[in-house]
Design an enzyme around this catalytic site. Structure first.
Site, PDB file in Angstrom:
ATOM      1  CE  LYS A  42      -7.657   0.183  -1.667  1.00 17.75           C
ATOM      2  NZ  LYS A  42      -7.889  -0.449  -0.360  1.00 17.75           N
ATOM      3  CG  ASP A  91     -10.468   4.470   4.129  1.00 16.84           C
ATOM      4  OD1 ASP A  91     -10.307   3.627   3.224  1.00 16.84           O
ATOM      5  OD2 ASP A  91     -10.195   5.670   3.995  1.00 16.84           O
ATOM      6  CB  CYS A 107     -10.066   2.731  -3.099  1.00 22.06           C
ATOM      7  SG  CYS A 107      -9.939   3.375  -1.413  1.00 22.06           S
ATOM      8  NE  ARG A 150      -6.200  11.627   2.321  1.00 21.01           N
ATOM      9  CZ  ARG A 150      -5.950  10.645   3.182  1.00 21.01           C
ATOM     10  NH1 ARG A 150      -6.636  10.544   4.297  1.00 21.01           N
ATOM     11  NH2 ARG A 150      -5.014   9.748   2.908  1.00 21.01           N
ATOM     12  CG  ASP A 199      -2.228   0.752   0.954  1.00 21.34           C
ATOM     13  OD1 ASP A 199      -2.227   1.975   1.180  1.00 21.34           O
ATOM     14  OD2 ASP A 199      -3.234   0.146   0.532  1.00 21.34           O
ATOM     15  CG  ASP A 200       0.425   6.095   0.786  1.00 24.50           C
ATOM     16  OD1 ASP A 200       1.415   6.340   0.080  1.00 24.50           O
ATOM     17  OD2 ASP A 200      -0.334   6.975   1.237  1.00 24.50           O
ATOM     18  CG  ASP A 215      -7.292   5.605  -2.088  1.00 18.84           C
ATOM     19  OD1 ASP A 215      -8.438   6.067  -2.175  1.00 18.84           O
ATOM     20  OD2 ASP A 215      -6.765   5.295  -1.012  1.00 18.84           O
ATOM     21  CG  MET A 216     -10.057  10.728  -5.967  1.00 19.82           C
ATOM     22  SD  MET A 216      -8.716  11.906  -6.136  1.00 19.82           S
ATOM     23  CE  MET A 216      -9.594  13.358  -6.685  1.00 19.82           C
ATOM     24  CG  ASN A 217      -7.195   9.058  -0.085  1.00 18.63           C
ATOM     25  OD1 ASN A 217      -8.116   8.475   0.461  1.00 18.63           O
ATOM     26  ND2 ASN A 217      -6.064   8.459  -0.418  1.00 18.63           N
TER      27      ASN A 217
END
Length: 691
Positions: free
Chosen positions: A445, A510, A488, A412, A335-336, A447-449
């Site tokens: 994966k 999450d 995500c 963020r 992941d990140d 993602d877009m936060n």
């Protein structure tokens, strides 16, 4: 002599959808939508040719699509104005086309406004394999100047609701998505919307409508296949006995401009009818979404985020991968934190190169070591995220959304890549394609936060951003067909029918706390299929309900969709590892039934006992959780809860896998079974095989 108005009848798997052209040829209107019939219903239950003394006839009609100018006072789907001239649209019917091929029927109804020089095609598509009616509109500009589309919805669905409507919808926020709610609407408007450039966490582009006096009876449901800003309006008139649900995009920055000679196509709006209440509507949505899926295996995933967060080190990741392989996990996802500049959430986004300090032996060698364990390999990315101190921002500051002269908002600690720009979108595709081409990656994966800010007033930035997002996903699937794509957005912020058609699995939230997550998943399954629902076993206590739950409870919860593991398994003892391995082996034995089976939900996660049942090919899987208190001690009378499976064949016999006991389908349907006979257990899995 007045010629009869044309009528068209569309047939889905089990329902009929019938439309007529209104007298005067100014609009199409729905006449019947319900259980399948062989004849054209005439007159249909939604037709009205009576007096309208204080409004236009179109305002009283069950209009399929209503431009301002045809309708004036009630819900509108299109507001168009030509530069320097005509505002409003008054069109006439010009032609129809019905195309039938391989179980698919497409109907196209064409209208023209000669004064406004606008053409419109109302488009319908149905298939014999499901009950969803897909609708959209294509608008053409045949004039010499631009047309401004101030409002342009995809479609409207009319529902008979004598006495008013009961609306079912979903709301939420971060870590609390897909909360089910209902409202009574007799008169007026109810609106769901997102104006943040994403599908959103607060509300879902889905709605179900029932007549107020039939809470378990006929149910109509609608959803929008769009991943940008959107709105759904339900307008109810209890006296007229009609509720009209309009769905479509919301132009945020400015009106959409249609240049001379151009055609604008709206997103697809989907609607369905079920005679079996909300539960039947859910199963109908699942059947439709199974038709959108690719034929790819969805692996049991281990994701490293909860174990390491940004502290990604090759040796530690390999330690986790070895344990994951021992558990029976099939794909390991880093992941990140794997890329340069990413030691916290303040840097790195945009610079998608493996950090050599974190992978001193080389990233390719690290990937090979993971795959040598028999695991697939995956990565987390956030292509639209840009860190202010990234190399990408230093080199291309104009590639992020901003208004010249104004301060830029960070959420963020990041900006948003202007994916509406073709050069930025081309860079994003090239970057992702490069990662998938250079390294042996089988899982990605996306993602877009954060939501959009400072977009400015460019030409349809929302639409162009979403279109390029779709193009990138479609290109990745085309060029890397073996790579599983997970969608995500800070949890469930991009769960919609359009993303579901381009991603293989979606991340609902999450929040992985066991009791919190069960409620989220309950709502998700109302509108989305279990094959789209990624769910992990973690050590998280939860946010809103932190009551302790067993490892069994966590596994059974995660088994309700696409199973994943996100716990820090490096801290698990031998007993826990062996128990987890047994659960994963059990899940893999019924994965096809869970992901692609027919779903029945028994009860509610907020009650004492909750069960989700799956049935496919003669096998039933019942996942049960004790969400409340136990039924009492030996000093108090308390009969154990029983579940009556709904997917059984009453004429068949079944055998339980766990104890080998034999049961008739009639007894199971009538008397049920006890899924949790032990007061100390808080979850169970019962598997029944037809014999």
């Amino acid at each position: 002599m007045t010629r009869p108005a044309p009528r068209w009848a569309l047939r889905t798997a089990t329902t009929s959808y019938q439309v007529r052209l209104a007298t005067g040829e100014g609009w199409a209107e729905l006449t019947y939508w319900g259980p399948a019939v062989d004849e054209v219903v005439e007159p249909g239950p939604l037709e009205y040719d009576g007096p309208t003394p204080y409004e236009t006839a179109a305002d009283a009609a069950a209009c399929e699509y209503a431009p301002f100018g045809v309708r004036h006072f009630r819900q509108l789907d299109l507001v168009a104005e030509r530069d320097g001239g005509v505002r409003g649209t008054v069109w006439a019917f010009t032609s129809d086309e019905l195309i039938e091929k391989d179980g698919t029927t497409e109907l196209r109804l064409r209208f023209t406004d000669e004064l406004q020089r606008l053409t419109a095609t109302l488009c319908y598509r149905v298939r014999s394999t499901h009950d969803v009616v897909e609708r959209w509109i294509e608008l053409g500009n045949e004039g010499d100047t631009a047309l401004r589309l101030e409002q342009v919805r995809s479609a409207a669905f009319n529902v008979p609701t004598p006495g008013g409507a009961r609306l079912h919808y979903m709301h939420g926020r971060w870590a609390q998505e897909f909360q089910t709610e209902q409202a009574e609407l007799r008169h007026g408007r109810f609106t769901l919307e997102s104006r943040i450039g994403l599908t959103g966490l607060s509300q879902s582009p889905w709605l179900a409508v029932q007549p107020l006096d039939e809470p378990e009876g006929p149910t109509w449901s609608a959803g929008l296949a769009w991943t940008g800003s959107w709105a759904i309006d339900a307008d109810a008139d209890a006296d007229a006995g009609l509720t009209r649900v309009g769905l479509g995009r919301v132009p945020i920055e400015a009106a959409i401009e249609l240049a001379p000679g151009e055609t604008f196509t709206t997103p697809v709006a989907c609607g369905l009818y079920s005679g079996d209440g909300l539960a039947g509507a859910a199963r109908a949505w699942h059947a439709y979404q199974r038709g959108l899926r690719r034929d790819v295996a969805l692996p049991v995933v281990y994701n490293s985020w909860f174990a390491t967060e940004f502290d990604v080190r090759a040796d530690h990741q390999l330690e986790l991968a070895r344990t994951a392989a021992e558990l029976g996990v099939e794909t390991f996802v880093v992941d990140d934190g794997w890329f340069v500049g990413r030691n916290d959430d303040r840097g790195g986004l945009g610079d998608w190169e493996p950090d050599p300090a974190k992978f001193p032996g080389g990233f390719s060698a690290f990937v090979d070591q993971v795959r040598a364990l028999g695991l697939g390999f995956g990565l987390w990315v956030e292509p639209e995220g840009v860190s202010p101190r990234s190399r990408l921002f230093a080199e291309h500051p104009d590639w992020v959304y901003q208004v010249p002269g104004r301060a830029m908002t960070t959420i963020r600690n990041q900006y948003v890549l202007n994916l509406a720009r073709d050069d930025a979108a081309a860079w994003a595709l090239e970057t992702l394609d490069g990662l998938l081409s250079r390294y042996d990656i089988s899982y990605l994966k996306w993602d877009m936060n954060r939501p959009m800010t400072e977009r400015g007033a460019g030409a349809d930035l929302d639409g162009r951003h979403v279109a390029n997002y779709y193009r990138i996903l479609e290109a990745l699937r085309r060029d890397h067909p073996g790579v599983v794509l997970e969608g995500c957005a800070a949890g469930g912020g991009r769960v919609d029918l359009a993303t579901a058609a381009r991603c293989d699995v979606l991340w609902p939230s999450d929040n992985t706390g066991p009791l919190d997550r069960l409620t989220i998943q309950h709502g998700f399954l109302q509108a989305f299929s279990p094959h789209l629902m990624s769910s992990w076993v973690t050590d998280d206590a939860g946010i809103f309900d932190t009551s302790p739950r067993s490892l069994a409870f966590r596994f059974v919860s995660a088994m309700a969709g696409v199973l994943g593991i996100g716990a820090d398994i490096s801290k698990w003892d031998r007993e826990r590892i062996e128990e987890a391995a047994r659960w994963i082996e059990l899940y893999r034995s019924v994965r096809d039934v869970v992901q692609l089976g027919e779903v029945h939900r028994h009860g509610d996660p907020r009650g004492p006992i909750y069960t989700v049942e799956y049935s496919k090919g003669g096998t039933l899987v019942l996942l049960t959780w004790r969400t409340g208190r136990t039924r009492g001690s030996a000093t108090h009378v308390g009969r154990p809860a029983r579940i009556r499976p709904r997917g059984v064949d009453r004429t068949a016999a079944y055998r339980r896998r766990d104890d080998g006991s034999r049961h008739s389908g009639a007894a199971l349907a009538g008397a049920g079974l006890v899924p949790l006979p032990d007061d100390t257990a808080d979850a169970s899995v019962v598997i029944l095989d037809r014999i």
